[in-house]
Scaffold this motif. Structure first.
Motif, short mmCIF file in Angstrom:
data_model
loop_
_atom_site.label_atom_id
_atom_site.label_comp_id
_atom_site.label_asym_id
_atom_site.label_seq_id
_atom_site.Cartn_x
_atom_site.Cartn_y
_atom_site.Cartn_z
N VAL A 19 0.87 -1.18 0.00
CA VAL A 19 0.00 0.00 0.00
C VAL A 19 0.90 1.23 0.00
CG1 VAL A 19 -1.75 1.29 1.25
CG2 VAL A 19 -1.84 -1.19 1.20
N LYS A 21 1.26 5.49 -0.17
CA LYS A 21 0.57 6.76 0.08
C LYS A 21 1.11 7.78 -0.93
CE LYS A 21 -0.47 6.14 4.96
NZ LYS A 21 -0.28 6.67 6.32
N GLY A 61 -3.27 -0.60 -9.74
CA GLY A 61 -3.57 -0.51 -8.32
C GLY A 61 -5.03 -0.17 -8.09
N VAL A 64 -7.46 2.70 -1.91
CA VAL A 64 -7.93 2.19 -0.62
C VAL A 64 -8.62 3.30 0.16
CG1 VAL A 64 -7.20 1.15 1.55
CG2 VAL A 64 -6.07 0.49 -0.57
N ALA A 95 -4.17 6.58 -0.70
CA ALA A 95 -3.56 5.27 -0.42
C ALA A 95 -3.98 4.30 -1.52
CB ALA A 95 -3.99 4.75 0.94
N VAL A 96 -2.99 3.68 -2.17
CA VAL A 96 -3.24 2.79 -3.30
C VAL A 96 -2.62 1.43 -3.00
CG1 VAL A 96 -2.79 2.40 -5.75
CG2 VAL A 96 -3.22 4.71 -4.93
N ARG A 97 -3.43 0.36 -3.13
CA ARG A 97 -2.91 -1.00 -2.99
C ARG A 97 -2.50 -1.47 -4.38
NH1 ARG A 97 -6.11 -3.27 0.33
NH2 ARG A 97 -4.56 -3.48 1.98
N GLU A 99 -1.80 -3.94 -7.22
CA GLU A 99 -2.32 -5.26 -7.59
C GLU A 99 -1.38 -6.02 -8.51
OE1 GLU A 99 -6.21 -4.47 -9.11
OE2 GLU A 99 -7.07 -4.34 -7.10
#
Length: 108
Positions: A19, A21, A61, A64, A95-97, A99
């Protein structure tokens, strides 16, 4: 496998499942996002470096959250001059998860 991506004038190390930021990006939580400014991709011993970016790679991504960092306090002070000034600032972030790291051809 990991990639170095640029977003908001800063560089980040993106690994699947991590994750990040990032500086504020448009979108709502749950939206998919593509980071196309990929500077480097490393997969074990194999490393691809862009000049300046890799045109055939993209990092996928999912947003989140949209939030703000902790407050940063700015305090200015000049001794013996009866001068002091206190300011605060909270920067927005997304916030990016991450993938996956994919070929751009797989996007079409």
């Amino acid at each position: 496998m990991y990639a170095i991506v640029e977003s908001g004038g800063k560089q980040y190390k993106a690994e699947p499942g991590a994750v990040l930021k990032l500086e504020k990006l448009a979108g709502e939580p749950g939206d998919e996002i593509l980071l196309d400014q990929v500077l480097l991709v490393a997969d074990g011993e194999q490393v691809q470096v862009g000049r300046p970016v890799l045109e055939d790679k993209v990092v996928r991504g999912r947003i989140v959250e949209q939030a703000r960092h902790k407050k940063v306090v700015i305090f200015k002070y000049k001794r013996r001059k009866d001068y002091h000034k206190k300011q605060g600032h909270r920067q927005y972030y997304t916030a990016v998860r991450i993938e996956g790291i994919e070929d751009r051809a797989a996007q079409s």
